[in-house]
Design an enzyme around this catalytic site. Structure first.
Site, short mmCIF file in Angstrom:
data_model
loop_
_atom_site.label_atom_id
_atom_site.label_comp_id
_atom_site.label_asym_id
_atom_site.label_seq_id
_atom_site.Cartn_x
_atom_site.Cartn_y
_atom_site.Cartn_z
N GLY A 156 -76.89 58.45 4.17
CA GLY A 156 -78.02 57.70 3.60
C GLY A 156 -77.71 57.28 2.18
O GLY A 156 -76.56 57.05 1.81
N ASN A 174 -86.42 69.70 6.76
CA ASN A 174 -85.03 69.75 6.32
C ASN A 174 -84.33 71.06 6.72
O ASN A 174 -83.11 71.07 6.93
CB ASN A 174 -84.93 69.48 4.82
CG ASN A 174 -85.09 68.00 4.52
OD1 ASN A 174 -85.08 67.17 5.45
ND2 ASN A 174 -85.23 67.64 3.26
N HIS A 207 -84.39 73.89 -8.72
CA HIS A 207 -84.48 72.43 -8.81
C HIS A 207 -85.89 72.01 -8.42
O HIS A 207 -86.13 71.49 -7.33
CB HIS A 207 -83.44 71.80 -7.87
CG HIS A 207 -83.41 70.30 -7.92
ND1 HIS A 207 -83.25 69.59 -9.08
CD2 HIS A 207 -83.50 69.38 -6.93
CE1 HIS A 207 -83.25 68.29 -8.79
NE2 HIS A 207 -83.41 68.14 -7.50
N ASN A 210 -82.94 68.72 -0.18
CA ASN A 210 -84.09 69.40 -0.78
C ASN A 210 -84.96 70.10 0.26
O ASN A 210 -84.96 69.68 1.41
CB ASN A 210 -84.95 68.36 -1.52
CG ASN A 210 -84.49 68.16 -2.95
OD1 ASN A 210 -84.06 69.10 -3.59
ND2 ASN A 210 -84.62 66.94 -3.43
O1 TXD Z 1 -80.47 66.94 -6.91
C1 TXD Z 1 -80.54 66.99 -5.71
N1 TXD Z 1 -80.15 68.07 -5.04
C2 TXD Z 1 -81.00 65.83 -4.93
C3 TXD Z 1 -81.44 66.03 -3.58
C4 TXD Z 1 -80.92 64.50 -5.46
C5 TXD Z 1 -81.21 63.43 -4.67
C6 TXD Z 1 -81.62 63.55 -3.28
N2 TXD Z 1 -81.90 64.89 -2.88
C7 TXD Z 1 -82.14 65.16 -1.46
O2 TXD Z 1 -80.99 64.78 -0.68
C8 TXD Z 1 -83.28 64.40 -0.84
O3 TXD Z 1 -84.53 64.96 -1.16
C9 TXD Z 1 -82.95 64.51 0.63
O4 TXD Z 1 -83.37 65.77 1.15
C10 TXD Z 1 -81.42 64.45 0.64
C11 TXD Z 1 -80.84 63.08 1.05
O5 TXD Z 1 -81.40 62.08 0.25
P1 TXD Z 1 -81.13 60.51 0.55
O6 TXD Z 1 -81.83 59.76 -0.50
O7 TXD Z 1 -79.70 60.31 0.78
O8 TXD Z 1 -81.92 60.36 1.93
P2 TXD Z 1 -81.67 59.24 3.07
O9 TXD Z 1 -81.25 57.97 2.45
O10 TXD Z 1 -82.89 59.26 3.92
O11 TXD Z 1 -80.42 59.81 3.89
C12 TXD Z 1 -80.49 60.98 4.65
C13 TXD Z 1 -79.55 60.79 5.81
C14 TXD Z 1 -80.00 59.70 6.81
O12 TXD Z 1 -79.00 58.70 6.94
C15 TXD Z 1 -80.22 60.45 8.11
O13 TXD Z 1 -79.90 59.69 9.28
C16 TXD Z 1 -79.29 61.64 7.93
O14 TXD Z 1 -79.46 62.02 6.57
N3 TXD Z 1 -79.57 62.76 8.84
C17 TXD Z 1 -78.62 63.45 9.48
N4 TXD Z 1 -77.28 63.34 9.46
C18 TXD Z 1 -76.57 64.19 10.24
N5 TXD Z 1 -77.16 65.13 11.01
C19 TXD Z 1 -78.49 65.29 11.05
N6 TXD Z 1 -79.05 66.23 11.82
C20 TXD Z 1 -79.28 64.42 10.27
N7 TXD Z 1 -80.61 64.27 10.06
C21 TXD Z 1 -80.79 63.25 9.20
#
Ligand code: TXD
Length: 305
Positions: free
Chosen positions: A10, A94, A174, A119
């Site tokens: 993502g 999550n 965090h 998160n």
């Molecule tokens: O400081 C920090 N730790 C953070 C955390 C800073 C920014 C974002 N933070 C967290 O990272 C946010 O709250 C989310 O829990 C994650 C991912 O954030 P992002 O903005 O990248 O979210 P997206 O764009 O929705 O992308 C998530 C992707 C998406 O393409 C889904 O299809 C995929 O995760 N996804 C999976 N991939 C593989 N396997 C499984 N099971 C799966 N489920 C969802």
């Protein structure tokens, strides 16, 4: 040379893949459950490396087999917040995703260092650690590098100085109770308490604590990804290049800072083996109190897992 896998293609995951490819990391693998999406993004990134004239191997896939024998695996799979939500509201959905992802990751890369990003961060990294059976030095959460960058940004803006001259560190979970260390924040070696009023410092500390929500509110869909992506990249580089760089990360504490059995953000030395040392900073009484509050909250959150 190193192989780095990013699970979750993502916003954040694809940024990490992009930065990693431009740095000529030997092999970058981008994995997601959505069919075609990681493949499409990998192809786009590969073409960007042609523009930049760097040689990188980047592969997008829905199959964890492609991640085999990675040195570092970054997990960004999971939902981001929507406006009005706290990071904690994501725990159930999550946690399910982390439970699906981690067994696949460790099956193919039993020697990897895991960087968890999903998160609510400190709970998800604890869950990933429990599921993995890895040693504590090999499971690390990313948050402190980002929170510290936000702190430095706001101080530099306020004082109209180069952000390069601002040193800072943010400890704790965090979340809204994170602890930007005012006494350790300096500009050109000068403590910020000599440069800014108490009220101004408090205002900045609150803005740092709400730095993620501020962006979520503006974006309306999704959360921050440029700064998070680069923050992850700094950790990945410190590990694969064995830099021994000290960065704030969420790690398992076993007595350090008086905390036991929780993943909490503290400065650590990162190198090839993952977390190579936990650095214990001298804290003032008010910083100790603030850290205790953040820890208490993280403990409650972990209890919900
Ligand atoms: O400081 C920090 N730790 C953070 C955390 C800073 C920014 C974002 N933070 C967290 O990272 C946010 O709250 C989310 O829990 C994650 C991912 O954030 P992002 O903005 O990248 O979210 P997206 O764009 O929705 O992308 C998530 C992707 C998406 O393409 C889904 O299809 C995929 O995760 N996804 C999976 N991939 C593989 N396997 C499984 N099971 C799966 N489920 C969802």
């Amino acid at each position: 040379m190193a192989k780095v896998t990013i699970v979750g293609a993502g916003n954040v995951g694809s940024q990490v893949a992009f930065y990693a490819s431009l740095k000529e990391i030997e092999e970058v693998v981008l994995i997601d459950i959505v069919e075609g999406m990681p493949q499409g993004k990998a192809l786009d990134i590969l073409q960007a490396t042609a523009v930049s004239r760097v040689n990188s191997k980047i592969i997008g896939s829905n199959d964890y087999l492609m991640s085999k024998n990675s040195d570092v695996v970054v997990v960004t799979a999971g939902l981001p917040r929507k406006p009005g939500m706290s990071r904690d509201d994501l725990i159930e959905v999550n946690a399910r995703i982390i439970k699906a992802v981690v067994p696949e990751v460790i099956k193919y890369s039993p020697e990897a260092v895991l960087i968890i990003v999903t998160n609510p961060l400190d709970a998800m990294v604890k869950l990933a650690y429990d599921l993995s059976g890895f040693s504590k030095s090999k499971v690390i959460g990313m948050a402190g590098v980002l929170d510290t960058a936000r702190f430095r940004t706001f101080i530099a803006q306020e004082l109209n100085v180069s952000v390069k001259e601002v040193e800072a560190v943010v400890l704790g979970g965090h979340g809204d109770l994170m602890v930007p260390l005012v006494n350790h924040c300096t500009v050109n070696g000068k403590p910020i308490s000599e440069l800014l009023s108490g009220e101004k410092i408090e205002e900045i500390v609150n803005r740092v604590r709400n730095g993620g929500a501020e962006i979520v509110k503006l974006l309306k869909t999704g959360s921050a990804f440029f700064a998070p992506g680069l923050a992850i990249m700094e950790m990945v580089e410190a590990i694969i290049k064995d830099e021994k760089k000290v960065l704030p990360c969420s790690v398992l504490l076993e007595g350090e800072y008086g905390i036991d059995g929780l993943f909490i953000g503290v400065p650590v030395k990162l190198g090839k083996r993952g977390v190579e040392e936990i650095i214990e900073l001298e804290l003032s009484n008010s910083e100790k109190e603030a850290l205790a509050k953040s820890v208490e909250h993280t403990q409650e959150l972990v209890g919900k897992l």
